[in-house]
Scaffold this active site. Structure first.
Site, PDB file in Angstrom:
ATOM      1  N   VAL A  43      77.193  13.176  76.546  1.00 46.46           N
ATOM      2  CA  VAL A  43      76.927  12.082  75.607  1.00 46.46           C
ATOM      3  C   VAL A  43      77.981  10.987  75.781  1.00 46.46           C
ATOM      4  O   VAL A  43      77.682   9.785  75.788  1.00 46.46           O
ATOM      5  CB  VAL A  43      76.936  12.598  74.151  1.00 46.46           C
ATOM      6  CG1 VAL A  43      76.838  11.444  73.154  1.00 46.46           C
ATOM      7  CG2 VAL A  43      75.812  13.591  73.921  1.00 46.46           C
ATOM      8  N   LYS A  92      78.981  31.433  78.943  1.00 47.02           N
ATOM      9  CA  LYS A  92      80.421  31.186  78.784  1.00 47.02           C
ATOM     10  C   LYS A  92      81.275  32.353  79.253  1.00 47.02           C
ATOM     11  O   LYS A  92      82.380  32.157  79.764  1.00 47.02           O
ATOM     12  CB  LYS A  92      80.722  30.834  77.327  1.00 47.02           C
ATOM     13  CG  LYS A  92      80.094  29.516  76.902  1.00 47.02           C
ATOM     14  CD  LYS A  92      80.417  29.166  75.470  1.00 47.02           C
ATOM     15  CE  LYS A  92      79.746  27.860  75.073  1.00 47.02           C
ATOM     16  NZ  LYS A  92      80.052  27.469  73.687  1.00 47.02           N
ATOM     17  N   GLU A 132      88.216  35.282  72.244  1.00 49.63           N
ATOM     18  CA  GLU A 132      89.358  34.564  72.793  1.00 49.63           C
ATOM     19  C   GLU A 132      90.466  34.472  71.751  1.00 49.63           C
ATOM     20  O   GLU A 132      90.208  34.550  70.549  1.00 49.63           O
ATOM     21  CB  GLU A 132      88.953  33.144  73.198  1.00 49.63           C
ATOM     22  CG  GLU A 132      88.031  33.072  74.396  1.00 49.63           C
ATOM     23  CD  GLU A 132      87.674  31.647  74.773  1.00 49.63           C
ATOM     24  OE1 GLU A 132      87.197  31.461  75.893  1.00 49.63           O
ATOM     25  OE2 GLU A 132      87.860  30.733  73.940  1.00 49.63           O
ATOM     26  N   LYS A 155      83.002  34.369  69.861  1.00 52.01           N
ATOM     27  CA  LYS A 155      82.103  33.323  70.347  1.00 52.01           C
ATOM     28  C   LYS A 155      80.829  33.931  70.921  1.00 52.01           C
ATOM     29  O   LYS A 155      80.867  34.967  71.590  1.00 52.01           O
ATOM     30  CB  LYS A 155      82.783  32.477  71.437  1.00 52.01           C
ATOM     31  CG  LYS A 155      83.928  31.619  70.954  1.00 52.01           C
ATOM     32  CD  LYS A 155      84.423  30.733  72.076  1.00 52.01           C
ATOM     33  CE  LYS A 155      85.470  29.744  71.606  1.00 52.01           C
ATOM     34  NZ  LYS A 155      85.911  28.847  72.699  1.00 52.01           N
ATOM     35  N   ARG A 210      75.971  18.992  83.339  1.00 50.39           N
ATOM     36  CA  ARG A 210      75.056  17.872  83.060  1.00 50.39           C
ATOM     37  C   ARG A 210      75.886  16.635  82.751  1.00 50.39           C
ATOM     38  O   ARG A 210      77.109  16.688  82.680  1.00 50.39           O
ATOM     39  CB  ARG A 210      74.187  18.210  81.845  1.00 50.39           C
ATOM     40  CG  ARG A 210      75.024  18.606  80.617  1.00 50.39           C
ATOM     41  CD  ARG A 210      74.205  18.739  79.362  1.00 50.39           C
ATOM     42  NE  ARG A 210      74.925  19.373  78.273  1.00 50.39           N
ATOM     43  CZ  ARG A 210      75.847  18.798  77.505  1.00 50.39           C
ATOM     44  NH1 ARG A 210      76.180  17.535  77.714  1.00 50.39           N
ATOM     45  NH2 ARG A 210      76.445  19.458  76.533  1.00 50.39           N
ATOM     46  N   HIS A 247      90.795  19.076  72.102  1.00 50.49           N
ATOM     47  CA  HIS A 247      89.659  19.311  73.001  1.00 50.49           C
ATOM     48  C   HIS A 247      89.659  18.173  74.014  1.00 50.49           C
ATOM     49  O   HIS A 247      89.295  17.042  73.692  1.00 50.49           O
ATOM     50  CB  HIS A 247      88.368  19.327  72.180  1.00 50.49           C
ATOM     51  CG  HIS A 247      87.138  19.605  72.983  1.00 50.49           C
ATOM     52  ND1 HIS A 247      85.958  19.998  72.413  1.00 50.49           N
ATOM     53  CD2 HIS A 247      86.890  19.546  74.314  1.00 50.49           C
ATOM     54  CE1 HIS A 247      85.046  20.155  73.350  1.00 50.49           C
ATOM     55  NE2 HIS A 247      85.584  19.883  74.511  1.00 50.49           N
ATOM     56  N   GLY A 279      78.738  25.020  68.090  1.00 51.44           N
ATOM     57  CA  GLY A 279      79.419  25.746  67.023  1.00 51.44           C
ATOM     58  C   GLY A 279      78.662  26.957  66.499  1.00 51.44           C
ATOM     59  O   GLY A 279      79.161  27.661  65.624  1.00 51.44           O
ATOM     60  N   ARG A 313      80.045   7.727  67.740  1.00 52.81           N
ATOM     61  CA  ARG A 313      78.643   8.141  67.687  1.00 52.81           C
ATOM     62  C   ARG A 313      78.077   7.733  66.328  1.00 52.81           C
ATOM     63  O   ARG A 313      78.572   8.169  65.284  1.00 52.81           O
ATOM     64  CB  ARG A 313      78.521   9.649  67.861  1.00 52.81           C
ATOM     65  CG  ARG A 313      79.080  10.173  69.174  1.00 52.81           C
ATOM     66  CD  ARG A 313      78.717  11.639  69.342  1.00 52.81           C
ATOM     67  NE  ARG A 313      79.323  12.210  70.544  1.00 52.81           N
ATOM     68  CZ  ARG A 313      78.978  13.369  71.078  1.00 52.81           C
ATOM     69  NH1 ARG A 313      78.016  14.089  70.501  1.00 52.81           N
ATOM     70  NH2 ARG A 313      79.562  13.835  72.154  1.00 52.81           N
TER      71      ARG A 313
END
Length: 451
Positions: free
Chosen positions: A295, A116, A200, A158, A292, A208, A165, A336
């Site tokens: 989901v 990241k 950050e 982070k 990638r 998001h 998370g 989900r």
């Protein structure tokens, strides 16, 4: 075109890839652990190879076993799905060394965007807006203090190698920084074998929102619009929708252009996602890139009538993309469905499904690998299904989801279906008024028990 693709994954995503391969006339190889022998992806593939015992490290993460399975079945490509080895640079490189096409990012691209901190630096070079914070890895606590002071509280620590998370800490006051620094590094080291941290600015009231992109070997990229993934619990997404109820045409164009700019700057090949945090003033900041399939890719497929797995395979085979940017004409929502008890802290609920009735009807899609009699193992992620509804408007998609959830019966294990039913009735959700903090105040009402 590939003659045979090995699917290096399990569950619903493995089945999803196998279905598209069949439609394209491509033979498939399923790999499975000993506890997954009765899973549908094993039954539906042309061939299946057991690659080890239940533990992921001995099966789905065991690169040598997967490569051996590809070689003995003469597979000329591997699709990694999501999770497991899908963003593992070493796996991508080993596939290349064995003349097996990895249907995903190159090792160099994964290294560049998977970390990241490196990804943020790259996006700054590309001119993509980034959250203010450290320029890279923070080496010492003294440096951490200086960066926090310069950035201004609140800040977010982070893990550079993080995900899900893990290794993340919000810090609101200077006196809380040291404890957060120590605990985040310890958690990151335990989860990823790496305690590198970066910092950050903490974006308040964030949404998001991610942009789906596809790039080809010519260096061109296009975007397939956005997905709003703000309904999360402990940084794990629970439901997603497209288009975002927060989005405007102007913001979509800006974010879409930024995502394409990012993808073309790094000459990205394949399907990927540029993830952004968007504040309440609709300022957006690069957060990370997923190299990638996601989901939540089905909702994008539904609103633009586009098979993303097929596109991944075509791009990997050298077929150029159309270069067209897409805007959704419909509205789609994904819930989900996890084998978890929402009334007891979302505790995992593995076990045998005794009864299953799947919802159906116009605009309802169910991606799942489970069936009545199937035993959900305790060894993997608890997601067992994705329920997707699509309609002309958001209100209609929500109404359709309510109806589909009412039809969806799973007995023998606890599931998150009751949570989603309540979510679809929540006034703030119905109004599209939610952020990533939504679940902090969401109270799940337990069903009334009979006296």
């Amino acid at each position: 075109m590939f003659k045979k693709i090995l699917v290096a994954n399990r569950g619903e995503i493995a089945l999803r890839v196998i279905r598209t391969c069949k439609e394209m006339g491509i033979k498939t190889v399923a790999v499975y652990s000993t506890v997954d022998a009765e899973s549908l992806h094993v039954k539906f593939a042309d061939e299946a190879v057991c690659i080890g015992p239940a533990a992921s490290k001995d099966s789905y993460l065991k690169i040598s076993n997967i490569i051996a399975a590809a070689e003995i079945t003469n597979a000329d490509a591997i699709h990694p799905g999501y999770g497991f080895l899908s963003e593992n640079a070493r796996f991508s490189k080993i596939c290349e060394e064995h003349n097996i096409k990895f249907i995903g990012a190159t090792a160099e691209m994964i290294d560049r965007m998977g970390d990241k901190s490196n990804a943020k630096a790259t996006m700054k070079e590309a001119g993509v807006p980034c959250v203010p914070g450290s320029d890279g890895i923070i080496l010492t606590y003294e440096e951490c203090e200086k960066v926090a002071k310069k950035t201004g509280y609140p800040v977010m620590l982070k893990a550079s190698a993080g995900g899900g998370g893990k290794g993340m800490r919000a810090v609101w006051k200077p006196e809380k920084l040291k404890d957060a620094w120590d605990s985040a590094r310890q958690e990151s080291k335990a989860a990823f074998g790496n305690d590198d941290m970066y910092m950050e600015k903490l974006i308040e009231e964030p949404r998001h929102i991610e942009i789906q992109i596809v790039g080809d070997s010519t260096g061109r990229a296009c975007h397939l619009s956005e997905r709003d993934c703000s309904i999360q619990r402990r940084h794990q997404k629970l439901t997603e929708e497209t288009p975002s109820p927060f989005m405007t045409d102007e913001l979509r164009e800006k974010m879409g252009n930024a995502a394409v700019k990012a993808a073309e700057y790094i000459k990205y090949e394949g399907a990927g996602t540029i993830e952004f945090l968007v504040d309440k003033h609709r300022n957006f900041y690069f957060m990370e890139m997923n190299t990638r399939i996601q989901v939540e890719h089905p909702i994008t497929e539904q609103v633009i009538d586009f098979d993303l797995i097929r596109e991944q395979i075509l791009v990997a085979a050298g077929v150029p993309i159309s270069g067209k940017n897409y805007t959704p004409k419909l509205h789609s929502i994904e819930c989900r469905i996890n084998a978890e008890d929402p009334f007891n802290g979302f505790r995992p609920s593995p076990g045998t499904i005794t009864t299953l009735h799947a919802p159906g009807g116009h605009g309802v899609r169910l991606d799942t690998h489970v069936y009545a009699g199937y035993t959900i193992p305790p060894n993997y992620d608890s997601m067992i299904a994705k329920l997707i509804t699509t309609a002309q408007t958001r209100d209609e998609a929500i109404s359709k989801m309510k109806r589909a959830l009412d039809e969806f019966v799973i007995e023998g294990v606890k599931t998150t279906i009751p949570f989603h039913r309540q979510l679809m009735e929540h006034p703030d959700y119905l109004a599209g008024n939610y952020t990533t903090k939504f679940m902090e105040d969401f109270v799940i009402e337990k069903p009334k028990t009979e006296e």
